[in-house]
Design a protein around this motif. Structure first.
Motif, PDB file in Angstrom:
ATOM      1  N   GLN A 177     -42.222 -30.593  32.646  1.00 13.09           N
ATOM      2  CA  GLN A 177     -40.900 -31.043  33.063  1.00 13.09           C
ATOM      3  C   GLN A 177     -40.428 -32.201  32.197  1.00 13.09           C
ATOM      4  OE1 GLN A 177     -41.163 -31.890  37.334  1.00 13.09           O
ATOM      5  NE2 GLN A 177     -40.045 -30.000  37.736  1.00 13.09           N
ATOM      6  N   TRP A 178     -39.130 -32.249  32.069  1.00 11.68           N
ATOM      7  CA  TRP A 178     -38.492 -33.418  31.457  1.00 11.68           C
ATOM      8  C   TRP A 178     -38.047 -34.330  32.587  1.00 11.68           C
ATOM      9  CZ3 TRP A 178     -37.614 -35.116  26.474  1.00 11.68           C
ATOM     10  CH2 TRP A 178     -36.722 -36.176  26.327  1.00 11.68           C
ATOM     11  N   PRO A 208     -30.226 -24.889  30.878  1.00 11.28           N
ATOM     12  CA  PRO A 208     -29.309 -24.214  31.794  1.00 11.28           C
ATOM     13  C   PRO A 208     -30.043 -23.202  32.666  1.00 11.28           C
ATOM     14  CG  PRO A 208     -29.055 -23.397  29.536  1.00 11.28           C
ATOM     15  CD  PRO A 208     -29.957 -24.575  29.464  1.00 11.28           C
ATOM     16  N   GLY A 209     -29.707 -23.222  33.953  1.00 13.25           N
ATOM     17  CA  GLY A 209     -30.324 -22.299  34.898  1.00 13.25           C
ATOM     18  C   GLY A 209     -31.628 -22.768  35.487  1.00 13.25           C
ATOM     19  N   GLU A 210     -32.232 -23.821  34.922  1.00 21.28           N
ATOM     20  CA  GLU A 210     -33.502 -24.336  35.443  1.00 21.28           C
ATOM     21  C   GLU A 210     -33.255 -25.238  36.648  1.00 21.28           C
ATOM     22  OE1 GLU A 210     -36.447 -23.517  34.557  1.00 21.28           O
ATOM     23  OE2 GLU A 210     -35.968 -22.319  32.784  1.00 21.28           O
ATOM     24  N   PRO A 211     -34.160 -25.239  37.635  1.00 21.15           N
ATOM     25  CA  PRO A 211     -33.987 -26.115  38.808  1.00 21.15           C
ATOM     26  C   PRO A 211     -33.986 -27.591  38.409  1.00 21.15           C
ATOM     27  CG  PRO A 211     -35.651 -24.432  39.218  1.00 21.15           C
ATOM     28  CD  PRO A 211     -35.349 -24.377  37.755  1.00 21.15           C
ATOM     29  N   PRO A 242     -30.014 -24.564  40.186  1.00 18.24           N
ATOM     30  CA  PRO A 242     -30.330 -25.044  41.539  1.00 18.24           C
ATOM     31  C   PRO A 242     -30.642 -26.537  41.531  1.00 18.24           C
ATOM     32  CG  PRO A 242     -31.542 -23.033  41.005  1.00 18.24           C
ATOM     33  CD  PRO A 242     -30.936 -23.499  39.729  1.00 18.24           C
ATOM     34  N   VAL A 243     -30.114 -27.243  42.485  1.00 17.91           N
ATOM     35  CA  VAL A 243     -30.329 -28.690  42.576  1.00 17.91           C
ATOM     36  C   VAL A 243     -30.965 -29.001  43.914  1.00 17.91           C
ATOM     37  CG1 VAL A 243     -29.254 -30.969  42.599  1.00 17.91           C
ATOM     38  CG2 VAL A 243     -28.383 -29.192  41.059  1.00 17.91           C
ATOM     39  N   ASP A 244     -32.132 -29.637  43.843  1.00 22.15           N
ATOM     40  CA  ASP A 244     -32.805 -30.126  45.043  1.00 22.15           C
ATOM     41  C   ASP A 244     -32.671 -31.644  45.047  1.00 22.15           C
ATOM     42  OD1 ASP A 244     -34.337 -30.573  47.254  1.00 22.15           O
ATOM     43  OD2 ASP A 244     -36.265 -30.158  46.267  1.00 22.15           O
ATOM     44  N   ASN A 264     -36.326 -31.781  35.416  1.00 21.34           N
ATOM     45  CA  ASN A 264     -36.030 -30.354  35.265  1.00 21.34           C
ATOM     46  C   ASN A 264     -37.077 -29.738  34.333  1.00 21.34           C
ATOM     47  OD1 ASN A 264     -34.126 -31.923  33.205  1.00 21.34           O
ATOM     48  ND2 ASN A 264     -34.658 -29.962  32.271  1.00 21.34           N
ATOM     49  N   ARG A 265     -37.405 -28.485  34.594  1.00 18.83           N
ATOM     50  CA  ARG A 265     -38.391 -27.800  33.765  1.00 18.83           C
ATOM     51  C   ARG A 265     -37.766 -27.460  32.413  1.00 18.83           C
ATOM     52  NH1 ARG A 265     -41.336 -22.940  36.554  1.00 18.83           N
ATOM     53  NH2 ARG A 265     -41.927 -24.727  37.851  1.00 18.83           N
TER      54      ARG A 265
END
Length: 427
Positions: free
Chosen positions: A414-415, A336-339, A300-302, A357-358
């Motif tokens: 988060q990175w 992969p798969g992290e927002p 997911p991309v915000d 991203n987390r």
């Protein structure tokens, strides 16, 4: 068939490896020696022609003839050296006949400054003077040798003739080398030309590095998305999902091919590349398509882009796209798969980009702080700056900005990649 080493030895005047020719004889049989002799004799012929025209060889004294001939030679050569193309002509001829170790040691550019003209004048005058000396010495040696071998003392000259021939040959070898040294000194690139050449090499190196970054960012993103989509399609097995994954792979591959073609056009230095045809680079306005690709890959991309249209210069828009692309690629690769949270805004004359991203395997404790699950913390926490992050820092530095990347300090796990770039380049 002659070997490469033998051909090289014929040009440089040195014996080829494994050659049986003694070192003292090898330069006498080298083609470079006789090419240089021809170059020397051209200068002698010029002096001889001037001598015949004026002052001639009439009943004047030898000293008067030589003084007038030298004066006229000097004036004519100095006037010829004032012509800009004279330096180019002399440089081309010197490269062909003097056989330098490196052709770039002798310039073939026309004279651009008075210093170039003075050096050219010194070269042509010195060339004719040395050529005349060698020509007269050669004629004297041949005449003396012929008279000695045909005269009453032929029995004395005959045993010495090999040594005389060897001495004359080495005289020609050193005369040619002296002529080459003069050419390198007087026809070599001027300081301004050396500076221009150094700047050109630096520009080419920077261009190659830029193209390498373009390929790394574009192809690396495409491969990451392709691998993730293919893996997810294999695991899920749903026909609808597989069809969507194949569509994303196709679209990503097509964009990567477009980027590759643009880069190859630049590398080929074709007229299309020079005129900007087929070399248009994606800008910040094309980020939505990039985000859609990441979403299709399962992350997911915000995204919040607060940049008014037309605010960014073209180069800043293109570089910003590549920076965000590399940030998204890293998120897809390592988490992969992290927002993925993207923020782009203009504040106080700066373009601020943030990609967060987390880290995988990082959860939340009851008090809201980040908590690493067993076996998962190491994967995200030990992420090191590779070529992608190094390329981002290089882009930011070239644009006068800065880039930082690492785990957040607020305990969110988060990175975060943060880049700040000035809107006015060079400030």
């Amino acid at each position: 068939m002659p070997t490469i080493a033998a051909l090289k030895s014929a040009v440089s005047g040195t014996a080829a490896p494994g050659s049986r020719a003694p070192g003292i004889v090898a330069p006498l049989t080298a083609g470079a020696t006789y090419a240089r002799l021809l170059h020397l004799l051209v200068g002698w012929i010029f002096a001889g022609i001037v001598l015949m025209v004026y002052p001639g060889t009439g009943d004047k004294g030898l000293g008067e003839i030589l003084m007038k001939s030298i004066a006229l030679d000097t004036v004519l050569l100095a006037l010829a050296a004032l012509i800009p193309a004279a330096r180019r002509a002399e440089g081309v001829q010197a490269r062909l006949l003097l056989v330098p170790d490196r052709e770039e040691d002798i310039a073939t550019e026309p004279s651009r400054t008075w210093a170039d003209r003075r050096r050219t004048a010194g070269w042509v005058i010195g060339r004719v003077a040395l050529g005349s000396a060698v020509g007269f010495a050669l004629v004297f040696a041949l005449t003396a040798g012929y008279q000695g071998l045909t005269g009453p003392r032929a029995l004395w000259y005959l045993p010495l003739s090999p040594l005389m021939a060897l001495g004359s040959g080495w005289f020609l070898v050193y005369a040619g080398r002296l002529q080459l040294a003069m050419a390198v000194r007087l026809l070599g690139p001027s300081p301004a030309e050396r500076l221009a050449e150094a700047e050109l090499r630096a520009e080419r190196l920077l261009e190659r590095n830029r193209l390498a970054r373009e390929l790394h960012d574009s192809i690396g993103h495409a491969l990451t998305v392709t691998v993730l989509q293919a893996g997810a399609a294999r695991e899920v097995g749903d026909p609808a999902f597989v069809a969507k994954a194949l569509e994303v792979i196709e679209e990503t591959g097509r964009r990567a091919m477009d980027d590759l073609e643009r880069t190859l056009v630049l590398l080929r230095e074709t007229p299309a590349g020079a005129n900007g045809v087929a070399t248009e680079q994606p800008g910040i306005d094309q980020l939505p398509a990039l985000f859609d690709t990441a979403r299709a890959a399962g992350s997911p991309v915000d995204a919040r882009v607060e940049v008014p249209p037309g605010t960014l210069p073209g180069v800043l828009s293109r570089e910003s796209y590549r920076i965000v692309q590399e940030g998204v690629t890293n998120a897809l690769k390592y988490a992969p798969g992290e927002p993925v949270d993207i923020r782009i805004a203009v504040r106080d004359g700066l373009l601020e980009l943030s990609c967060a991203n987390r880290l995988p395997g990082v959860g939340r404790s009851a008090d809201g702080t980040a908590r690493a699950s067993v076996g998962g913390a190491g994967r995200g926490a030990t992420r090191k700056g590779g070529k992608g992050l190094r390329g981002i820092r290089e882009r930011a530095t070239l644009l006068g900005g800065e880039a930082t990347a690492g785990t957040s300090e607020d305990g969110s796990g988060q990175w975060v990649l943060t880049v700040r770039l000035p809107l006015r380049l060079g400030t």
